[in-house]
Scaffold this active site. Structure first.
Site, PDB file in Angstrom:
ATOM      1  N   GLY A 142      -5.733 -10.275   4.689  1.00  0.00           N
ATOM      2  CA  GLY A 142      -4.830 -11.569   5.372  1.00  0.00           C
ATOM      3  C   GLY A 142      -4.140 -12.666   4.208  1.00  0.00           C
ATOM      4  CB  THR A 322       3.916   0.532  -0.524  1.00  0.00           C
ATOM      5  OG1 THR A 322       2.555   0.445   0.506  1.00  0.00           O
ATOM      6  CG2 THR A 322       4.841  -0.726   0.097  1.00  0.00           C
ATOM      7  N   GLY A 324       3.086   3.255  -4.041  1.00  0.00           N
ATOM      8  CA  GLY A 324       2.477   2.769  -5.489  1.00  0.00           C
ATOM      9  C   GLY A 324       2.913   3.568  -6.495  1.00  0.00           C
ATOM     10  N   GLY A 325       3.017   4.550  -7.563  1.00  0.00           N
ATOM     11  CA  GLY A 325       3.896   4.717  -8.975  1.00  0.00           C
ATOM     12  C   GLY A 325       4.951   5.452  -8.413  1.00  0.00           C
ATOM     13  N   GLY A 327       7.459   4.116  -5.705  1.00  0.00           N
ATOM     14  CA  GLY A 327       8.837   2.661  -5.320  1.00  0.00           C
ATOM     15  C   GLY A 327       8.069   3.014  -4.070  1.00  0.00           C
ATOM     16  N   GLY A 353      -0.476  -4.150  -2.736  1.00  0.00           N
ATOM     17  CA  GLY A 353      -0.204  -3.749  -1.978  1.00  0.00           C
ATOM     18  C   GLY A 353      -0.004  -5.229  -1.033  1.00  0.00           C
ATOM     19  CG  ASP A 354      -3.209  -7.516  -0.326  1.00  0.00           C
ATOM     20  OD1 ASP A 354      -3.070  -7.022   0.916  1.00  0.00           O
ATOM     21  OD2 ASP A 354      -4.478  -7.542  -0.183  1.00  0.00           O
ATOM     22  N   GLY A 389      -8.302  -8.333 -10.379  1.00  0.00           N
ATOM     23  CA  GLY A 389      -8.663  -9.262  -8.771  1.00  0.00           C
ATOM     24  C   GLY A 389      -7.159  -9.398  -8.248  1.00  0.00           C
TER      25      GLY A 389
HETATM   26  O1  RIB Z   1      -5.861  -5.390  -0.184  1.00  0.00           O
HETATM   27  C1  RIB Z   1      -6.949  -5.804  -0.832  1.00  0.00           C
HETATM   28  C2  RIB Z   1      -7.869  -6.129  -0.412  1.00  0.00           C
HETATM   29  O2  RIB Z   1      -8.707  -5.513   1.059  1.00  0.00           O
HETATM   30  C3  RIB Z   1      -9.324  -7.119  -0.915  1.00  0.00           C
HETATM   31  O3  RIB Z   1      -9.102  -8.409  -1.610  1.00  0.00           O
HETATM   32  C4  RIB Z   1     -10.143  -6.550  -0.051  1.00  0.00           C
HETATM   33  O4  RIB Z   1     -11.170  -8.184  -0.021  1.00  0.00           O
HETATM   34  C5  RIB Z   1     -10.041  -6.186   1.007  1.00  0.00           C
HETATM   35  O5  RIB Z   1      -9.273  -6.978   2.084  1.00  0.00           O
END
Ligand code: RIB
Length: 405
Positions: A142, A322, A324-325, A327, A353-354, A389
């Site tokens: 989130g 989604t 990944g590699g 597309g 993904g986020d 990260g």
């Molecule tokens: O999508 C990556 C996230 O998944 C990480 O930051 C971790 O906290 C997990 O929730």
């Protein structure tokens, strides 16, 4: 969540009554994000001061009260600056109503502390391996998605629940540094801030994650109702599945009922997802989640298409898988569109993904079509995997060059 003081609530109540003449306790409780019991206490005080008259289940201004001699606008401006009735919601001085600002996005989701070990490869069961480096950083699907959306210019309200442990201050510091316009942070006195233990393999930057959601799973219906004034004023509502399921469902119901477009990133997979689908306008699974949802093993474009059709048949208008590699596959109005992956020097796929979901929602909020938004978000995610990260979101200014490369 920043709460209004009693005096501040009184000012807001009088301001609203100056144009609405009569309001119910329930309306005030929703607008002020407090319980009806608190509203009743406020009204008793206001009545003692001869400012209002309580009527059955509600309130009006006292007869003969000259409301014009009260300067509410300065007080409200101060509230908007300091409180969570803040930038995503404006008080319309003509109507005395909370009104929608353009491009509002509400993200309900997790905050986790990510504890990361970088390894040459993933360990075998029972094996101890040397880690080339390790780190502790901000994460949570989130928080990461809200951050990515904010980085891409969306007007964001982000709601999460954390503990009261040593990580809660870390969460607040991180969220206040992200540029997210408005955060609603609830504290659990019983559960710790969520944590995720992450292995990142130097082989293609792949990851393995074990999440302990902690306080994220203690979100209550009352917590959600406290954010209702924000949820009902949103145009796009985005969530994932690292928060308590019933709280997610309730928030989605409120968002949907008030006309928001609801986007669900079904991660991590949850076996109650079908219960949410009638509320979902757009679903953004990865291949694993699409497979688990449909029973179709998604391994290539054809199987991804079959899964998209199956998800659409469950009542979801727009499906975004989604890959990944490989597309991104879009399915909307009976049409497939493929967004090709872009070349990138991958070091860490955690949070890719986020990055995609945050950028997607930000672009949709700007009025872009799904294809335009997905193309942009695909480029943004390709930049995110070049950084270590999950919460290390790239600047939006880099996207144009990536798209033109
Ligand atoms: O999508 C990556 C996230 O998944 C990480 O930051 C971790 O906290 C997990 O929730």
């Amino acid at each position: 969540m920043n709460k209004l003081s009693q005096n501040e609530r009184r000012a807001v109540i009088l301001k609203l009554l100056s144009t609405h003449k009569q309001l119910s306790n329930l309306q005030l409780s929703n607008l002020l994000a407090v319980t009806t019991k608190t509203v009743r206490c406020d009204l008793v005080k206001l009545e003692e001061d001869a400012l209002v008259k309580r009527i059955h289940g509600g309130v009006t201004l006292s007869a003969g009260l000259d409301i014009t001699k009260y300067s509410f606008d300065a007080m409200l401006a101060e509230l908007i600056q300091h409180h969570s009735l803040s930038s995503s919601v404006e008080i319309d001085s003509n109507q005395g109503k909370l009104k929608k600002m353009k491009h509002n996005v509400f993200v309900l989701g997790s905050f986790n502390v990510d504890i990361v070990a970088n390894l040459a490869r993933f360990p075998q069961p029972g094996e101890t391996m040397h880690s080339s480096s390790s780190s502790i950083g901000a994460g949570g699907k989130g928080a990461n998605q809200a951050y990515a959306a904010a980085k891409n210019g969306a007007n964001i309200t982000f709601m999460a629940k954390i503990g009261t442990d040593q990580f809660s201050q870390f969460a607040r510091q991180h969220l206040s540094s992200t540029g997210i316009d408005n955060t609603i942070i609830i504290e659990s006195s019983t559960s710790p801030t969520g944590t995720a233990l992450i292995y990142v393999s130097e082989q293609a930057g792949e990851n393995m994650i074990a999440v302990n959601e902690g306080a994220n799973m203690t979100m209550t219906a009352e917590d959600i109702y406290s954010a209702k004034p924000h949820i009902i004023n949103t145009e796009l509502f985005l969530t994932q599945l690292e928060t308590n399921f019933d709280a997610i469902k309730l928030a989605m119901e409120i968002a949907k009922e008030h006309g928001a477009k609801v986007i669900l990133n079904p991660a991590p997979y949850h076996n109650r997802i079908p219960e949410l689908l009638p509320l979902v306008d757009m679903l953004t699974p990865n291949e694993t989640e699409a497979s688990l949802m449909t029973g179709i093993e998604v391994t290539d474009l054809d199987s991804a298409k079959q899964a998209a059709i199956a998800i659409n048949a469950l009542g979801v208008t727009s499906v975004v898988i989604t890959r990944g590699g490989d597309g991104v596959l879009l399915y909307e109005n009976g049409q497939f569109t493929q967004v090709d992956a872009l070349k990138s020097a991958v070091v860490d796929t955690t949070g890719a993904g986020d990055a995609f979901n945050g950028a997607l929602v930000a672009e949709l909020a700007k009025g872009k079509t799904l294809h335009q938004a997905a193309k942009y978000a695909n480029a943004y995610a390709s930049l995110a995997v070049e950084r270590f990260g999950a919460a290390n979101m790239p600047d939006a200014s880099l996207v144009a060059a990536r798209l033109n490369a």
